[in-house]
Scaffold this active site. Structure first.
Site, PDB file in Angstrom:
ATOM      1  N   ASP A   1       0.815  -1.229   0.000  1.00 23.16           N
ATOM      2  CA  ASP A   1       0.000   0.000   0.000  1.00 23.16           C
ATOM      3  C   ASP A   1       0.844   1.273   0.000  1.00 23.16           C
ATOM      4  O   ASP A   1       0.334   2.343  -0.308  1.00 23.16           O
ATOM      5  CB  ASP A   1      -0.916   0.025   1.230  1.00 23.16           C
ATOM      6  CG  ASP A   1      -1.769  -1.221   1.337  1.00 23.16           C
ATOM      7  OD1 ASP A   1      -2.131  -1.781   0.286  1.00 23.16           O
ATOM      8  OD2 ASP A   1      -2.068  -1.641   2.473  1.00 23.16           O
TER       9      ASP A   1
ATOM     10  N   ARG B   1      -5.801  -0.318   0.755  1.00 21.92           N
ATOM     11  CA  ARG B   1      -6.384   0.020   2.053  1.00 21.92           C
ATOM     12  C   ARG B   1      -6.925   1.450   2.022  1.00 21.92           C
ATOM     13  O   ARG B   1      -7.678   1.769   1.128  1.00 21.92           O
ATOM     14  CB  ARG B   1      -5.339  -0.187   3.149  1.00 21.92           C
ATOM     15  CG  ARG B   1      -5.892  -0.956   4.317  1.00 21.92           C
ATOM     16  CD  ARG B   1      -4.884  -1.434   5.284  1.00 21.92           C
ATOM     17  NE  ARG B   1      -3.704  -0.624   5.443  1.00 21.92           N
ATOM     18  CZ  ARG B   1      -2.913  -0.679   6.482  1.00 21.92           C
ATOM     19  NH1 ARG B   1      -3.195  -1.501   7.456  1.00 21.92           N
ATOM     20  NH2 ARG B   1      -1.824   0.045   6.568  1.00 21.92           N
TER      21      ARG B   1
ATOM     22  N   ARG C   1      -0.560  -8.928  -4.866  1.00 28.63           N
ATOM     23  CA  ARG C   1       0.367  -9.238  -3.774  1.00 28.63           C
ATOM     24  C   ARG C   1       1.259 -10.436  -4.053  1.00 28.63           C
ATOM     25  O   ARG C   1       2.310 -10.579  -3.438  1.00 28.63           O
ATOM     26  CB  ARG C   1      -0.432  -9.515  -2.490  1.00 28.63           C
ATOM     27  CG  ARG C   1      -0.725  -8.253  -1.768  1.00 28.63           C
ATOM     28  CD  ARG C   1      -0.989  -8.342  -0.314  1.00 28.63           C
ATOM     29  NE  ARG C   1      -1.183  -9.580   0.330  1.00 28.63           N
ATOM     30  CZ  ARG C   1      -2.090  -9.777   1.295  1.00 28.63           C
ATOM     31  NH1 ARG C   1      -2.901  -8.792   1.640  1.00 28.63           N
ATOM     32  NH2 ARG C   1      -2.179 -10.918   1.897  1.00 28.63           N
TER      33      ARG C   1
HETATM   34  O1  F6P Z   1      -2.249  -4.066   3.325  1.00 28.61           O
HETATM   35  C1  F6P Z   1      -2.118  -4.894   2.208  1.00 28.61           C
HETATM   36  C2  F6P Z   1      -3.467  -5.319   1.690  1.00 28.61           C
HETATM   37  O2  F6P Z   1      -3.262  -6.111   0.534  1.00 28.61           O
HETATM   38  C3  F6P Z   1      -4.425  -4.174   1.395  1.00 28.61           C
HETATM   39  O3  F6P Z   1      -4.161  -3.526   0.189  1.00 28.61           O
HETATM   40  C4  F6P Z   1      -5.741  -4.900   1.450  1.00 28.61           C
HETATM   41  O4  F6P Z   1      -6.773  -4.023   1.836  1.00 28.61           O
HETATM   42  C5  F6P Z   1      -5.520  -5.942   2.502  1.00 28.61           C
HETATM   43  O5  F6P Z   1      -4.136  -6.116   2.643  1.00 28.61           O
HETATM   44  C6  F6P Z   1      -6.148  -7.273   2.193  1.00 28.61           C
HETATM   45  O6  F6P Z   1      -5.941  -8.102   3.275  1.00 28.61           O
HETATM   46  P1  F6P Z   1      -6.276  -9.668   3.287  1.00 28.61           P
HETATM   47  O7  F6P Z   1      -5.196 -10.358   2.516  1.00 28.61           O
HETATM   48  O8  F6P Z   1      -6.261 -10.002   4.723  1.00 28.61           O
HETATM   49  O9  F6P Z   1      -7.596  -9.826   2.625  1.00 28.61           O
END
Ligand code: F6P
Length: 345
Positions: A136, A180, A272
């Site tokens: 983020d 986020r 990610r």
């Molecule tokens: O903080 C990294 C992030 O990928 C954000 O961009 C996103 O809102 C969140 O984590 C998603 O989290 P999870 O993998 O727990 O759904």
């Protein structure tokens, strides 16, 4: 006697975590002759029974530079102060480290993990050294985190692909991206991928402005559009959309223009996963090497950070003070507007 240090990764994963681990192993173990213990699944590895620990040596680094995820595993539900069994295990973390002869922990994580690390140090005297990570890019103490530009590359690649199909069908494609509460991924990814509209959490959108942009493009003989929506973008006067930011835009457009041919793509965790790009490999390596140097200097309680092109150590207490969001009066927002991007507000 060799210095014995622990290392863990916490919070959501980001491309480059393994590159940091590799740099710490190569520099700390390979050059400085440390013993390095990897703690699995954030702090869980020290709290769970049996404990989950593994010795890291240069031999374990093969292929790590380019490998996504984290070989140590991670979780964002492993806060030792409020663990999943409902108990506070923070004191156990300090006790176990002492028992194992581990002098301190290199903690690679985002703001949540840094806050836990800072509290462990303040309340239980645990030596911690932070390495900032998040796709983020919203940590105020560092100009950039590793993982961010790899996520932006993913958005850019997706937009390039969506561009050709949108153009072929005269469609409007809405692309929801992560970030986020900050719009950095949307803004950078949107500019890189030539989006026509970019909607940020920092600037509530107005459907009339979006429609005006689509109409302007139709007038110019461009009857297709790409709209990038940050996951926390919201309409003017509306609530934060908690997980359906893209759908809100689609619904509003469908209500206003029933004839519009519209589709939506949610990029989600594609942003990610996978390999870090070259920039993130270099930044992660610099962070890892700098973390080893700070430990060597006994500067526990700091976080490594990128500031004006240099890697520095920032006191953790300062590092966790505030998150960063997109500066609406800044040069990048002005640049987006200058090349005709509609920001919706
Ligand atoms: O903080 C990294 C992030 O990928 C954000 O961009 C996103 O809102 C969140 O984590 C998603 O989290 P999870 O993998 O727990 O759904």
């Amino acid at each position: 006697m060799s210095r014995h240090v622990g290392i863990l990764t916490g919070g959501g994963d980001a491309p480059g975590l393994n590159a940091v681990i590799r740099a710490v192993v190569k520099s700390g173990v390979g050059q400085k002759r440390w013993l390095l213990t990897g703690v699995e699944d954030a702090f869980d590895g020290l709290i769970a029974r049996p404990m989950r620990l593994k010795r890291l040596v240069p031999r374990s680094c093969g292929g790590l530079l380019q490998r996504g995820g984290t070989i140590l595993g991670t979780t964002n539900r492993g806060d030792p102060f409020a663990w999943k069994d409902g108990r506070d295990h923070a004191a156990d973390v300090g006790r176990e480290l002492e028992r194992l002869g581990i002098e301190g922990l290199i903690v690679i994580g985002g703001d949540g993990t840094m806050r836990i690390a800072e509290r462990l140090m303040r309340e239980h005297g645990v030596n911690v050294l932070g390495v900032p990570k998040t796709i983020d890019n919203d940590l105020g103490a560092t100009d950039q985190t590793f993982g961010f530009l790899s996520a932006v590359d993913c958005v850019c690649d997706a937009l390039d692909r969506l561009h050709t199909t949108a153009e072929s069908h005269d469609r409007c494609i809405v692309v929801e991206v992560m970030g986020r509460d900050a719009g950095f991924i949307a803004l950078h990814g949107g500019i890189a991928g030539g989006a026509d509209v970019i909607l940020l959490p920092e600037l509530p959108w107005n459907i009339d402005r979006i429609r005006a942009k689509l109409e302007q493009r139709r007038q110019l003989g461009r009857p297709f559009s790409l709209i990038v929506v940050a996951e926390s973008a919201r309409p003017e006067g509306g609530e934060s959309s908690a997980g359906n930011a893209g759908q809100l835009v689609v619904d509003a457009l469908r209500r206003a223009e029933p004839e519009l041919d519209i589709r939506m793509t949610v990029l989600g965790h594609l942003q990610r996963g996978g390999s870090p790009n070259a920039f993130d490999r270099v930044l992660a390596t610099r962070f890892g090497v700098a973390a080893v140097e700070l430990v060597q200097e006994g500067r526990w309680g700091h976080m490594v950070a990128l500031r004006n092109g240099n890697i520095v150590g920032v006191p953790l207490a300062e590092a966790v003070r505030q998150n960063r969001t997109v500066d609406l009066g800044g040069e990048l927002v002005a640049t987006a507007r200058a090349v005709g991007v509609e920001l919706g507000g």
